[in-house]
Design a protein around this motif. Structure first.
Motif, PDB file in Angstrom:
ATOM      1  N   VAL A 109     -75.735-107.158  15.458  1.00 34.11           N
ATOM      2  CA  VAL A 109     -75.041-107.764  16.597  1.00 34.11           C
ATOM      3  C   VAL A 109     -76.025-108.528  17.484  1.00 34.11           C
ATOM      4  O   VAL A 109     -75.782-109.676  17.865  1.00 34.11           O
ATOM      5  CB  VAL A 109     -74.315-106.674  17.409  1.00 34.11           C
ATOM      6  CG1 VAL A 109     -73.884-107.211  18.775  1.00 34.11           C
ATOM      7  CG2 VAL A 109     -73.097-106.168  16.645  1.00 34.11           C
ATOM      8  N   LEU A 110     -77.133-107.889  17.810  1.00 32.30           N
ATOM      9  CA  LEU A 110     -78.132-108.545  18.658  1.00 32.30           C
ATOM     10  C   LEU A 110     -78.769-109.743  17.958  1.00 32.30           C
ATOM     11  O   LEU A 110     -79.137-110.722  18.611  1.00 32.30           O
ATOM     12  CB  LEU A 110     -79.208-107.536  19.070  1.00 32.30           C
ATOM     13  CG  LEU A 110     -78.758-106.435  20.024  1.00 32.30           C
ATOM     14  CD1 LEU A 110     -79.925-105.507  20.350  1.00 32.30           C
ATOM     15  CD2 LEU A 110     -78.171-107.022  21.304  1.00 32.30           C
ATOM     16  N   LEU A 111     -78.894-109.662  16.643  1.00 36.48           N
ATOM     17  CA  LEU A 111     -79.445-110.789  15.892  1.00 36.48           C
ATOM     18  C   LEU A 111     -78.550-112.022  16.031  1.00 36.48           C
ATOM     19  O   LEU A 111     -79.037-113.141  16.243  1.00 36.48           O
ATOM     20  CB  LEU A 111     -79.611-110.409  14.422  1.00 36.48           C
ATOM     21  CG  LEU A 111     -80.252-111.473  13.512  1.00 36.48           C
ATOM     22  CD1 LEU A 111     -81.671-111.778  13.979  1.00 36.48           C
ATOM     23  CD2 LEU A 111     -80.256-110.985  12.065  1.00 36.48           C
ATOM     24  N   VAL A 112     -77.248-111.820  15.920  1.00 40.46           N
ATOM     25  CA  VAL A 112     -76.305-112.928  16.079  1.00 40.46           C
ATOM     26  C   VAL A 112     -76.391-113.503  17.488  1.00 40.46           C
ATOM     27  O   VAL A 112     -76.472-114.726  17.687  1.00 40.46           O
ATOM     28  CB  VAL A 112     -74.862-112.460  15.786  1.00 40.46           C
ATOM     29  CG1 VAL A 112     -73.854-113.537  16.205  1.00 40.46           C
ATOM     30  CG2 VAL A 112     -74.695-112.131  14.314  1.00 40.46           C
ATOM     31  N   LEU A 113     -76.386-112.626  18.476  1.00 40.93           N
ATOM     32  CA  LEU A 113     -76.426-113.087  19.862  1.00 40.93           C
ATOM     33  C   LEU A 113     -77.755-113.764  20.192  1.00 40.93           C
ATOM     34  O   LEU A 113     -77.789-114.763  20.918  1.00 40.93           O
ATOM     35  CB  LEU A 113     -76.182-111.910  20.806  1.00 40.93           C
ATOM     36  CG  LEU A 113     -74.754-111.362  20.805  1.00 40.93           C
ATOM     37  CD1 LEU A 113     -74.684-110.061  21.583  1.00 40.93           C
ATOM     38  CD2 LEU A 113     -73.789-112.383  21.403  1.00 40.93           C
ATOM     39  N   ALA A 114     -78.849-113.221  19.669  1.00 39.89           N
ATOM     40  CA  ALA A 114     -80.159-113.824  19.913  1.00 39.89           C
ATOM     41  C   ALA A 114     -80.247-115.212  19.293  1.00 39.89           C
ATOM     42  O   ALA A 114     -80.774-116.151  19.913  1.00 39.89           O
ATOM     43  CB  ALA A 114     -81.265-112.920  19.357  1.00 39.89           C
ATOM     44  N   VAL A 160     -78.720-122.283  21.954  1.00 41.89           N
ATOM     45  CA  VAL A 160     -78.212-122.833  23.207  1.00 41.89           C
ATOM     46  C   VAL A 160     -79.369-123.117  24.162  1.00 41.89           C
ATOM     47  O   VAL A 160     -79.376-124.132  24.873  1.00 41.89           O
ATOM     48  CB  VAL A 160     -77.203-121.858  23.846  1.00 41.89           C
ATOM     49  CG1 VAL A 160     -76.856-122.297  25.270  1.00 41.89           C
ATOM     50  CG2 VAL A 160     -75.932-121.777  23.006  1.00 41.89           C
ATOM     51  N   GLY A 161     -80.367-122.221  24.173  1.00 36.04           N
ATOM     52  CA  GLY A 161     -81.508-122.409  25.060  1.00 36.04           C
ATOM     53  C   GLY A 161     -82.293-123.660  24.751  1.00 36.04           C
ATOM     54  O   GLY A 161     -82.800-124.329  25.663  1.00 36.04           O
ATOM     55  N   ALA A 212     -81.170-122.159  32.468  1.00 37.58           N
ATOM     56  CA  ALA A 212     -79.708-122.071  32.438  1.00 37.58           C
ATOM     57  C   ALA A 212     -79.249-120.848  31.656  1.00 37.58           C
ATOM     58  O   ALA A 212     -78.290-120.168  32.048  1.00 37.58           O
ATOM     59  CB  ALA A 212     -79.125-123.342  31.818  1.00 37.58           C
ATOM     60  N   VAL A 213     -79.938-120.532  30.555  1.00 38.16           N
ATOM     61  CA  VAL A 213     -79.568-119.373  29.749  1.00 38.16           C
ATOM     62  C   VAL A 213     -79.818-118.081  30.515  1.00 38.16           C
ATOM     63  O   VAL A 213     -78.968-117.187  30.544  1.00 38.16           O
ATOM     64  CB  VAL A 213     -80.354-119.381  28.418  1.00 38.16           C
ATOM     65  CG1 VAL A 213     -80.178-118.047  27.703  1.00 38.16           C
ATOM     66  CG2 VAL A 213     -79.872-120.521  27.532  1.00 38.16           C
ATOM     67  N   LEU A 214     -80.986-117.945  31.134  1.00 41.30           N
ATOM     68  CA  LEU A 214     -81.306-116.727  31.890  1.00 41.30           C
ATOM     69  C   LEU A 214     -80.334-116.535  33.052  1.00 41.30           C
ATOM     70  O   LEU A 214     -79.911-115.411  33.340  1.00 41.30           O
ATOM     71  CB  LEU A 214     -82.743-116.794  32.402  1.00 41.30           C
ATOM     72  CG  LEU A 214     -83.834-116.665  31.335  1.00 41.30           C
ATOM     73  CD1 LEU A 214     -85.216-116.893  31.949  1.00 41.30           C
ATOM     74  CD2 LEU A 214     -83.774-115.298  30.655  1.00 41.30           C
ATOM     75  N   ARG A 215     -79.963-117.620  33.698  1.00 39.79           N
ATOM     76  CA  ARG A 215     -79.008-117.520  34.805  1.00 39.79           C
ATOM     77  C   ARG A 215     -77.646-117.038  34.310  1.00 39.79           C
ATOM     78  O   ARG A 215     -77.018-116.170  34.919  1.00 39.79           O
ATOM     79  CB  ARG A 215     -78.867-118.884  35.476  1.00 39.79           C
ATOM     80  CG  ARG A 215     -78.043-118.894  36.757  1.00 39.79           C
ATOM     81  CD  ARG A 215     -78.264-120.188  37.513  1.00 39.79           C
ATOM     82  NE  ARG A 215     -77.506-120.210  38.749  1.00 39.79           N
ATOM     83  CZ  ARG A 215     -76.344-120.820  38.891  1.00 39.79           C
ATOM     84  NH1 ARG A 215     -75.802-121.465  37.866  1.00 39.79           N
ATOM     85  NH2 ARG A 215     -75.708-120.811  40.056  1.00 39.79           N
ATOM     86  N   ARG A 260     -72.331-123.855  28.007  1.00 40.88           N
ATOM     87  CA  ARG A 260     -71.581-124.535  26.960  1.00 40.88           C
ATOM     88  C   ARG A 260     -72.281-125.827  26.566  1.00 40.88           C
ATOM     89  O   ARG A 260     -72.346-126.775  27.351  1.00 40.88           O
ATOM     90  CB  ARG A 260     -70.160-124.809  27.432  1.00 40.88           C
ATOM     91  CG  ARG A 260     -69.323-123.549  27.575  1.00 40.88           C
ATOM     92  CD  ARG A 260     -67.984-123.835  28.220  1.00 40.88           C
ATOM     93  NE  ARG A 260     -67.199-124.770  27.433  1.00 40.88           N
ATOM     94  CZ  ARG A 260     -66.004-125.229  27.805  1.00 40.88           C
ATOM     95  NH1 ARG A 260     -65.487-124.829  28.960  1.00 40.88           N
ATOM     96  NH2 ARG A 260     -65.343-126.077  27.045  1.00 40.88           N
ATOM     97  N   VAL A 261     -72.792-125.850  25.363  1.00 37.40           N
ATOM     98  CA  VAL A 261     -73.429-127.064  24.826  1.00 37.40           C
ATOM     99  C   VAL A 261     -72.668-127.586  23.611  1.00 37.40           C
ATOM    100  O   VAL A 261     -72.817-128.746  23.244  1.00 37.40           O
ATOM    101  CB  VAL A 261     -74.912-126.796  24.450  1.00 37.40           C
ATOM    102  CG1 VAL A 261     -75.720-126.459  25.685  1.00 37.40           C
ATOM    103  CG2 VAL A 261     -75.022-125.682  23.418  1.00 37.40           C
ATOM    104  N   PHE A 262     -71.878-126.733  22.989  1.00 37.97           N
ATOM    105  CA  PHE A 262     -71.037-127.147  21.864  1.00 37.97           C
ATOM    106  C   PHE A 262     -69.587-127.190  22.348  1.00 37.97           C
ATOM    107  O   PHE A 262     -69.042-126.186  22.782  1.00 37.97           O
ATOM    108  CB  PHE A 262     -71.178-126.184  20.683  1.00 37.97           C
ATOM    109  CG  PHE A 262     -72.564-126.127  20.121  1.00 37.97           C
ATOM    110  CD1 PHE A 262     -73.041-127.139  19.297  1.00 37.97           C
ATOM    111  CD2 PHE A 262     -73.413-125.069  20.428  1.00 37.97           C
ATOM    112  CE1 PHE A 262     -74.326-127.093  18.776  1.00 37.97           C
ATOM    113  CE2 PHE A 262     -74.698-125.013  19.917  1.00 37.97           C
ATOM    114  CZ  PHE A 262     -75.155-126.027  19.093  1.00 37.97           C
ATOM    115  N   GLY A 263     -68.992-128.347  22.290  1.00 40.68           N
ATOM    116  CA  GLY A 263     -67.624-128.500  22.784  1.00 40.68           C
ATOM    117  C   GLY A 263     -67.533-128.450  24.293  1.00 40.68           C
ATOM    118  O   GLY A 263     -66.487-128.083  24.842  1.00 40.68           O
ATOM    119  N   ALA A 264     -68.615-128.820  24.981  1.00 44.49           N
ATOM    120  CA  ALA A 264     -68.613-128.771  26.448  1.00 44.49           C
ATOM    121  C   ALA A 264     -67.609-129.738  27.048  1.00 44.49           C
ATOM    122  O   ALA A 264     -67.154-129.548  28.184  1.00 44.49           O
ATOM    123  CB  ALA A 264     -70.020-129.076  26.972  1.00 44.49           C
TER     124      ALA A 264
END
Length: 297
Positions: A21-26, A32-33, A40-43, A95-99
């Protein structure tokens, strides 16, 4: 004594699911980062964790009552908190994909991917307890008729409201129709009435009988969370509380949870979820056609 093979290894029994799960999210976060920037990601992650903590705290008193003196209560709370945090993490990424689109397809897709990783890591539990199997429980038909009734009822109700208000016959937004038919509704059902309901029902049992379904604290708590996630939001845009949304979607969560428990299938609950929104969409399209317009725009 022989091992009870009817009890499958679930999220509370092992943390081996957390790695995939964490691998997918990372991976999603890094991608995205690169495009949105680390700040922006950390925020967004900060707001996501805060929103997760908020919903856990609000439901905390009832969760404490449900798990009082039950073995492994703290581990159950930890698993639920991780599931909620993973959901907020996926949805909170910039959101960077489909923003340019109206709906958060990116967040829903990332959530689907990490849920797939969770269920594949614990497939026997997912199939038997989280409702991902294809076999329906005996006596599932009332739940099926509820799904049909939801579709027909919401279609007629929405059409009636549009006619009564004299609304213009505007066509249905195509993106909204695809969103209502696609995986966005699925991820809500997989998380709430799949994983979370299964974890709570294992921990708290299902000692009550409600309209032919064996239910327990799991149905109460997931219905409350379902409502809170639609009406209690903390994000970069601020803090929003909508009591009507919490109550109405909480009741919908209660009904969909009952469908899931009566039928034994998260897929039928997903069909019920889609039926509500698709019924509204069909009402809009019907009104557009009756008004001489195209159904989709």
């Amino acid at each position: 004594m022989p091992r009870n093979t009817s009890v499958r290894i679930g999220p509370v029994d092992t943390w081996r699911w957390l790695g995939p799960v964490l691998l997918v999210l990372a991976a999603a976060t890094v991608l995205v980062g690169v495009l949105a920037g680390p700040v922006a990601v950390l925020r967004s992650l900060g707001f996501g964790l805060a929103d997760s903590a908020l919903t856990v705290v609000v439901v905390g008193p009832l969760l404490a009552v449900a798990l009082w003196r039950r073995p492994g209560a703290l581990r159950v709370v930890a698993v639920l908190a991780v599931l909620i945090a993973c959901s907020r993490w996926a949805h909170g990424l910039p959101r960077v994909f489909g923003a340019e689109l109206e709906y958060n397809w990116q967040g829903k897709t990332v959530e689907l991917l990490w849920l797939v990783a969770l269920f594949l890591a614990l497939w026997p539990w997912a199939r038997e307890e989280a409702g991902l199997g294809l076999r329906l429980k005996p006596g599932w038909r009332p739940a099926g008729w509820v799904v049909v009734g939801l579709f027909a009822g919401f279609a007629l109700l929405f059409l009636w409201n549009l006619a009564d208000a004299g609304a213009p016959p505007d066509p249905m937004d195509t993106e909204r129709l695809l969103f209502d038919l696609g995986h966005p509704n699925l991820v809500e059902e997989l998380l709430v009435h799949g994983a979370m309901l299964a974890v709570l029902d294992r921990a708290c049992g299902t000692p009550w009988r409600f309209l032919g379904a064996d239910v327990g604290w799991g149905l109460v708590l997931t219905s409350l969370w379902f409502g809170l996630w639609h009406g209690l939001v903390l994000d970069a845009d601020g803090f929003v509380v909508e009591p009507v949304a919490i109550l109405s979607t909480g009741l919908v969560g209660l009904l969909l949870g009952w469908v899931r428990l009566r039928s034994g299938s998260v897929w039928l609950a997903y069909a019920g979820h889609c039926a509500i929104e698709l019924g509204q969409d069909v009402g809009v399209m019907t009104w557009a056609v009756l008004g001489g317009n195209v159904p989709l725009g």
